[in-house]
Write an enzyme that holds these catalytic residues in place. Structure first.
Site, short mmCIF file in Angstrom:
data_model
loop_
_atom_site.label_atom_id
_atom_site.label_comp_id
_atom_site.label_asym_id
_atom_site.label_seq_id
_atom_site.Cartn_x
_atom_site.Cartn_y
_atom_site.Cartn_z
N SER A 59 42.55 12.84 -4.88
CA SER A 59 41.86 13.87 -5.65
C SER A 59 40.37 13.72 -5.48
O SER A 59 39.86 12.61 -5.27
CB SER A 59 42.23 13.74 -7.14
OG SER A 59 41.37 14.50 -7.95
N TYR A 97 42.11 8.57 -14.72
CA TYR A 97 42.55 9.29 -13.53
C TYR A 97 41.60 9.04 -12.37
O TYR A 97 42.04 8.74 -11.24
CB TYR A 97 42.64 10.79 -13.83
CG TYR A 97 43.21 11.62 -12.70
CD1 TYR A 97 44.58 11.65 -12.47
CD2 TYR A 97 42.37 12.35 -11.86
CE1 TYR A 97 45.11 12.40 -11.43
CE2 TYR A 97 42.90 13.10 -10.82
CZ TYR A 97 44.27 13.13 -10.60
OH TYR A 97 44.78 13.87 -9.57
#
Length: 246
Positions: free
Chosen positions: A155, A168
């Site tokens: 990501s 995250y």
């Protein structure tokens, strides 16, 4: 591990005969990749927590003419079960041609100092540590393939500053370091290891992170899935790269 009966489905695509394991396969990008691989003739091993979700995807895979998938209901926080996965697949197939490490969770979007330690640990376990355990369990099987391939989903949160995305962002930054190091270690083998950064995609995780965003403006998981096929093919020459689909 539960396994559907073998079928003689007609599969003549670019992944014909290649055994591909996909984590997070019951929805979103994982499910879309499973269907894209099925259309290309892969023999699928589908991993997710829920049996029902796996069975639904398997029905769709078979409707595309692919053989029934091997279904593996598995919580990726069950590290011992990941360790046993490699042995089970060796008994069934003797090798693994493709690993698609897609599963991941968002966790809490919160100031770092306010994050519950259990939330932090779960995100790190699933997004980072589980992938290390998959490498540890499945690398010997990938080496048994004439052209072992692995693709990890990362990501943009791994790069730069992303306030409130602490667990995250850290987990994805760690994943990129892990995969780059592994890729560097296997440069003289038959393995090709890469990452895909899908960018904004119409998934449940994206909706959770951006609840006011119009999903119609985003790429679909099906748009993303087609980019995984060349990375899973035996003639793929890319190695140690992050393929950005932003």
């Amino acid at each position: 591990m539960t396994e559907a009966e073998t079928s003689n489905g007609s599969c003549n695509g670019r992944l014909r005969g290649r055994i591909a394991l996909i984590t997070g396969a019951s929805r979103g990008i994982g499910a879309a990749v499973a269907k894209a691989f099925a259309r290309e003739g892969a023999q699928l091993v589908l991993v997710s927590r829920t049996v029902g979700g796996l069975e639904e995807i398997d029905d769709e895979v078979q409707a595309l003419g692919a053989p029934p998938a091997t279904l593996v209901p598995l919580d990726l926080q069950s590290f011992e079960a990941i360790d046993q996965l490699g042995a089970s697949l060796f008994e069934r197939f003797g090798k693994l041609d493709v690993l698609i490490a897609n599963a991941g969770i968002l966790g809490a979007l919160s100031p770092t100092g306010h994050i519950d330690p259990k939330v932090w640990q779960r995100v790190i376990d699933i997004n980072l540590t589980a992938n290390y355990r998959l490498i540890r369990s499945l690398e010997p099987l990938l080496r048994q393939s004439e052209a072992g391939r692995a693709v990890f989903v990362t990501s943009g949160a791994a790069q730069g500053v992303r306030p409130y995305w602490g667990p995250y962002a850290v987990s994805k930054a760690g994943l990129e370091a892990l995969v780059r190091n592994w890729a560097g270690e296997v440069t003289k083998t038959n393995l090709k290891i890469n990452m895909v950064d899908p960018g904004g995609t119409r998934t449940a995780m994206r909706a959770l992170a951006y609840p006011t965003e119009d999903p119609a403006l985003l790429k679909t998981p099906e748009d993303i899935a087609e980019h995984f096929v060349p990375l899973a093919m035996a003639d793929c020459s890319r190695h140690g790269e992050i393929i950005s689909l932003k």
